[in-house]
Scaffold this motif. Structure first.
Motif, PDB file in Angstrom:
ATOM      1  N   MET A   1       0.733  -1.203   0.100  1.00  0.00           N
ATOM      2  CA  MET A   1       0.118   0.087   0.035  1.00  0.00           C
ATOM      3  C   MET A   1       0.796   1.256  -0.028  1.00  0.00           C
ATOM      4  N   ILE A   2       0.578   2.072  -0.893  1.00  0.00           N
ATOM      5  CA  ILE A   2       1.319   3.453  -1.143  1.00  0.00           C
ATOM      6  C   ILE A   2       0.651   4.260  -0.135  1.00  0.00           C
ATOM      7  N   ASN A   3       1.401   4.885   0.617  1.00  0.00           N
ATOM      8  CA  ASN A   3       1.093   6.068   1.669  1.00  0.00           C
ATOM      9  C   ASN A   3       1.595   7.394   1.574  1.00  0.00           C
ATOM     10  N   LYS A   4       0.976   8.245   2.294  1.00  0.00           N
ATOM     11  CA  LYS A   4       1.320   9.710   2.370  1.00  0.00           C
ATOM     12  C   LYS A   4       3.088  10.025   2.154  1.00  0.00           C
ATOM     13  N   GLN A   5       3.450   9.183   3.059  1.00  0.00           N
ATOM     14  CA  GLN A   5       5.057   9.192   3.224  1.00  0.00           C
ATOM     15  C   GLN A   5       5.756   8.875   1.841  1.00  0.00           C
ATOM     16  N   TYR A   6       5.141   8.124   1.134  1.00  0.00           N
ATOM     17  CA  TYR A   6       5.843   7.817  -0.095  1.00  0.00           C
ATOM     18  C   TYR A   6       5.685   8.721  -1.130  1.00  0.00           C
ATOM     19  N   TYR A   7       4.557   9.529  -1.429  1.00  0.00           N
ATOM     20  CA  TYR A   7       3.998  10.597  -2.168  1.00  0.00           C
ATOM     21  C   TYR A   7       5.051  11.676  -1.873  1.00  0.00           C
ATOM     22  N   GLU A   8       5.239  11.898  -0.640  1.00  0.00           N
ATOM     23  CA  GLU A   8       6.164  13.043  -0.345  1.00  0.00           C
ATOM     24  C   GLU A   8       7.551  12.749  -0.762  1.00  0.00           C
ATOM     25  N   LEU A   9       7.907  11.565  -0.489  1.00  0.00           N
ATOM     26  CA  LEU A   9       9.236  11.285  -0.966  1.00  0.00           C
ATOM     27  C   LEU A   9       9.311  11.204  -2.634  1.00  0.00           C
ATOM     28  N   LYS A  10       8.488  10.878  -3.172  1.00  0.00           N
ATOM     29  CA  LYS A  10       8.304  10.938  -4.756  1.00  0.00           C
ATOM     30  C   LYS A  10       8.497  12.316  -5.275  1.00  0.00           C
ATOM     31  N   SER A  11       7.658  13.127  -4.415  1.00  0.00           N
ATOM     32  CA  SER A  11       7.539  14.630  -4.907  1.00  0.00           C
ATOM     33  C   SER A  11       9.071  15.206  -4.807  1.00  0.00           C
ATOM     34  N   ILE A  12       9.765  14.844  -3.529  1.00  0.00           N
ATOM     35  CA  ILE A  12      11.153  15.369  -3.489  1.00  0.00           C
ATOM     36  C   ILE A  12      11.933  14.852  -4.691  1.00  0.00           C
ATOM     37  N   VAL A  13      11.853  13.486  -4.812  1.00  0.00           N
ATOM     38  CA  VAL A  13      12.967  13.103  -5.744  1.00  0.00           C
ATOM     39  C   VAL A  13      12.634  13.764  -7.151  1.00  0.00           C
ATOM     40  N   GLU A  14      11.381  13.935  -7.465  1.00  0.00           N
ATOM     41  CA  GLU A  14      11.117  14.544  -8.867  1.00  0.00           C
ATOM     42  C   GLU A  14      11.671  15.944  -8.667  1.00  0.00           C
ATOM     43  N   LYS A  15      11.298  16.720  -7.623  1.00  0.00           N
ATOM     44  CA  LYS A  15      11.856  18.128  -7.568  1.00  0.00           C
ATOM     45  C   LYS A  15      13.318  18.273  -7.830  1.00  0.00           C
ATOM     46  N   LEU A  16      14.337  17.251  -6.979  1.00  0.00           N
ATOM     47  CA  LEU A  16      15.663  17.299  -7.303  1.00  0.00           C
ATOM     48  C   LEU A  16      16.120  16.850  -8.922  1.00  0.00           C
ATOM     49  N   CYS A  17      15.342  15.988  -9.384  1.00  0.00           N
ATOM     50  CA  CYS A  17      15.661  15.676 -10.663  1.00  0.00           C
ATOM     51  C   CYS A  17      15.433  16.664 -11.518  1.00  0.00           C
ATOM     52  N   LEU A  18      14.448  17.432 -11.389  1.00  0.00           N
ATOM     53  CA  LEU A  18      14.015  18.638 -12.441  1.00  0.00           C
ATOM     54  C   LEU A  18      15.063  19.647 -12.095  1.00  0.00           C
ATOM     55  N   GLU A  19      15.594  19.880 -10.876  1.00  0.00           N
ATOM     56  CA  GLU A  19      16.686  20.668 -10.642  1.00  0.00           C
ATOM     57  C   GLU A  19      17.893  20.662 -11.343  1.00  0.00           C
ATOM     58  N   ALA A  20      18.249  19.178 -11.346  1.00  0.00           N
ATOM     59  CA  ALA A  20      19.564  18.911 -12.157  1.00  0.00           C
ATOM     60  C   ALA A  20      19.270  19.048 -13.654  1.00  0.00           C
ATOM     61  N   ILE A  21      18.095  18.585 -14.143  1.00  0.00           N
ATOM     62  CA  ILE A  21      17.836  18.764 -15.395  1.00  0.00           C
ATOM     63  C   ILE A  21      17.768  20.339 -15.700  1.00  0.00           C
TER      64      ILE A  21
END
Length: 61
Positions: free
Chosen positions: A1-21
Motif C-alpha cells: 500500500m502506498i501512503n502519504k510518506q511515499y508521495y512526499e518522497l516521490k515529490s522530493i525526488v522529482e523536484k531534485l531531478c528537475l533541478e538537475a535537468i
C-alpha cells in the motif's frame, strides 16, 4: 500500500531531478561547455541520471 510518506518522497525526488535537468539547461544556455571538464561532467551526468530516475518513477507509478 502506498501512503502519504511515499508521495512526499516521490515529490522530493522529482523536484531534485528537475533541478538537475534545469542546471544542465542553464549551463548550456549561458556558459556553454569546454571550460571545466570536471563540473561539466558532473552537470551532464547528473542530468542524465535525473532523466533516468524520472522515467522510472513516472513509468512505474
Amino acid at each position: 500500500m502506498i501512503n502519504k510518506q511515499y508521495y512526499e518522497l516521490k515529490s522530493i525526488v522529482e523536484k531534485l531531478c528537475l533541478e538537475a535537468i534545469q542546471d544542465q539547461k542553464d549551463r548550456e544556455s549561458t556558459v556553454g561547455y569546454g571550460l571545466d571538464d570536471y563540473n561539466e561532467g558532473r552537470i551532464v551526468g547528473g542530468a542524465a541520471l535525473a532523466r533516468k530516475i524520472l522515467r522510472e518513477i513516472r513509468d512505474t507509478f
